[in-house]
Design an enzyme around this catalytic site. Structure first.
Site, PDB file in Angstrom:
ATOM      1  N   HIS A   1       0.811  -1.217   0.000  1.00 37.27           N
ATOM      2  CA  HIS A   1       0.000   0.000   0.000  1.00 37.27           C
ATOM      3  C   HIS A   1       0.850   1.274   0.000  1.00 37.27           C
ATOM      4  CE1 HIS A   1       0.386  -0.145   4.521  1.00 37.27           C
ATOM      5  NE2 HIS A   1       0.444   1.154   4.351  1.00 37.27           N
TER       6      HIS A   1
ATOM      7  N   ASP B   1       0.003  -7.657   1.492  1.00 31.82           N
ATOM      8  CA  ASP B   1       0.374  -6.243   1.515  1.00 31.82           C
ATOM      9  C   ASP B   1       1.890  -6.072   1.563  1.00 31.82           C
ATOM     10  OD1 ASP B   1       0.025  -3.521   1.452  1.00 31.82           O
ATOM     11  OD2 ASP B   1      -0.354  -3.317   3.594  1.00 31.82           O
TER      12      ASP B   1
ATOM     13  N   SER C   1       4.685   2.417   7.911  1.00 34.59           N
ATOM     14  CA  SER C   1       4.310   1.277   7.081  1.00 34.59           C
ATOM     15  C   SER C   1       5.467   0.833   6.197  1.00 34.59           C
ATOM     16  CB  SER C   1       3.117   1.637   6.187  1.00 34.59           C
ATOM     17  OG  SER C   1       1.957   1.811   6.944  1.00 34.59           O
TER      18      SER C   1
END
Length: 481
Positions: free
Chosen positions: A112, A142, A215
């Site tokens: 992402h 992901d 992230s």
């Protein structure tokens, strides 16, 4: 005064005695500082900036008063847009983190972080900027793998064993939170084997501060090995409240290896629909254990070719005991495509071993409805009340009324008593009961015969195969009627 002083001495003495006799688990060394570890690991962590070119929307047509000196100007502008002149582009940027896993520039991050990016820039700890290319992506976990080019070797880190991580152990998160640049936070492993939403999830939960921008960054153990990729947080306000999730290295390492070798993931495919075995289902099957995965459907694929059937309970796969569906999905996905494996199933109370050649999982397989020859129907369909439900044979009128295909076979549920066990187990009007006691049923008499046989065998519940909108599931109903 003397008594008070004596009391203090006794208290201190007791504390010393307790400290000297503390159990071994209480004597673990606490790190005086994370400074040396952070200094060693930070050069392998990178900040990631992505840029996406987005065409500006036309927006609302400007309102210009008639006779205004700007009227001609706006008319010319709008005419040029309508005649195909390219609209201006605006650049949208996003920030994330990643880490180097090789000296030649392979970088792991979250999918992402780089999804839909037109340009990807990587900032090293030294401040040097490099352009990155996408090697491969895996939306299911992901994860993404990037590559940068540089003549000099790059500092990198290695994966550790996330399965060996224990709840309560120290961990270190390094990344780019909220675009603030290289930042370090420490915490502990709060929990393991967390599932958020995917079939392949295996998250480590930590209270190390993780925020937006973290992230794709690494979660380190105290040996300096990566045991997770920081992916998500649970928060009511978007900030860290001490509940963060890192995809375990047990998952990441396998995915990254496939992305590096093939540019894509190559997961094994068994070709079954499955559900967990609950206590009522286990009792209906005459078992004391809820271990295993119940097969609810077998479309065309490896499992069907290997002889697997609806109603089988998968107990072992390639020598590994299966506890539940989640474990089976992960084991199958990690199995080499094309490998012949032994699958132990429970069928009609007996164990059987099947040989299945594992296929390649691409898209989720579409389930084809099974066709069964039907006898000629005569008169009105038979209806009966059984186990708190009103059930009926299927005819063309009912198929049209409930939108069922012509090849659907079984008993249609017309009504469910709200106080019944069937209702509490999720049975509803429009459900189709395809099997009772692992045998096909076409009429209420068929269902009653299967119930009588279960009662004669001393069973307290019976297993129903139920289809709703084409999707199958097993439901175990109590036989107290």
């Amino acid at each position: 005064m003397a008594t008070g002083f004596l009391g203090v001495l006794i208290t201190v003495a007791c504390l010393l005695v307790f400290a000297g006799s503390s159990p071994s688990w209480a004597r673990g060394p606490l790190p005086e500082s994370f400074a040396d570890l952070a200094e060693t690991l930070s050069p392998s962590v990178v900040n990631i900036t992505t840029t996406t070119n987005v065409a500006q929307a036309d927006g609302m047509r400007p309102i210009v008063p008639e006779g205004s000196p700007f009227e001609d100007l706006f008319r010319d502008f709008l005419d040029r847009q309508q005649n195909g002149e390219p609209r201006r582009q605006r650049r949208s940027s996003a920030l994330g983190s990643g880490f180097l896993i090789s000296e030649d520039g392979y970088i792991v991050t979250n999918n992402h972080v780089i999804e839909s990016a037109d340009e990807i820039s990587v900032e090293l700890f030294s401040g040097e900027m490099l352009d990155a290319n996408i090697v491969g992506r895996d939306p299911r976990t992901d994860l993404a793998l990037l590559k940068v080019e540089r003549e000099d070797p790059l500092p990198f880190v290695t994966f550790g064993d996330s399965d060996a991580a224990r709840v309560g152990e120290w961990v270190l998160a390094i990344g780019n939170p909220l675009g603030q640049g290289f930042s370090v936070s420490a915490g502990i492993v709060s929990a393991r084997n967390r599932t958020l939403q995917g079939n392949y999830d295996d998250f480590i939960q930590t209270d190390a501060a993780i925020n937006r921008g973290n992230s794709g960054g690494p979660l380190f153990n105290m040996d300096g090995d990566v045991i997770g990729v920081n992916t998500a947080i649970l928060s009511p306000n978007g900030g860290s409240i001490g509940i963060g999730f890192a995809m375990s290295s047990a998952v990441v390492e396998r995915v990254v290896m496939q992305l590096r070798n093939f540019g894509e993931t190559r997961r094994g495919w068994l070709g079954v629909r499955i559900q967990n075995v609950d206590p009522d289902m286990a009792e209906a099957l005459g078992r004391n254990s809820t271990d295993g995965a119940m097969v609810t459907d077998v479309p065309e694929g490896p499992a069907r070719q290997g002889g697997m059937q609806t109603g089988d309970v998968i107990l072992e796969f390639d020598g590994e005991v299966i506890d539940d569906t989640r474990e089976l999905v992960r084991i199958v996905a990690d199995t080499q495509v094309g490998k012949e494996v032994d699958v132990v199933v429970l069928r009609n109370g007996k164990e059987e071993t099947l040989s299945v050649k594992i296929g390649l999982l691409e898209d989720e397989p579409t389930l084809a409805a099974a066709t069964v020859d039907s006898p000629d129907d005569a008169g009105q369909p038979e209806e009966s009340a059984i186990l708190g439900m009103s059930v009926s044979e299927l005819d063309d009128n009912l198929r049209d009324q409930y939108g069922l295909d012509a090849d659907v076979r079984g008993l249609l549920v017309l009504e469910v008593e709200s106080s019944s066990d069937a209702y509490s187990k999720g049975m509803r009007e429009g459900d189709v009961i395809a099997e009772v006691g692992q045998e096909s049923v076409r009429s209420p008499q068929d269902m009653n015969k299967r119930i009588e046989a279960a009662e004669a065998a001393g069973r307290n519940s019976i297993l129903l195969l139920v289809r709703r909108d084409g999707a199958p599931r097993f439901v175990a109903l109590n036989l107290s009627r």
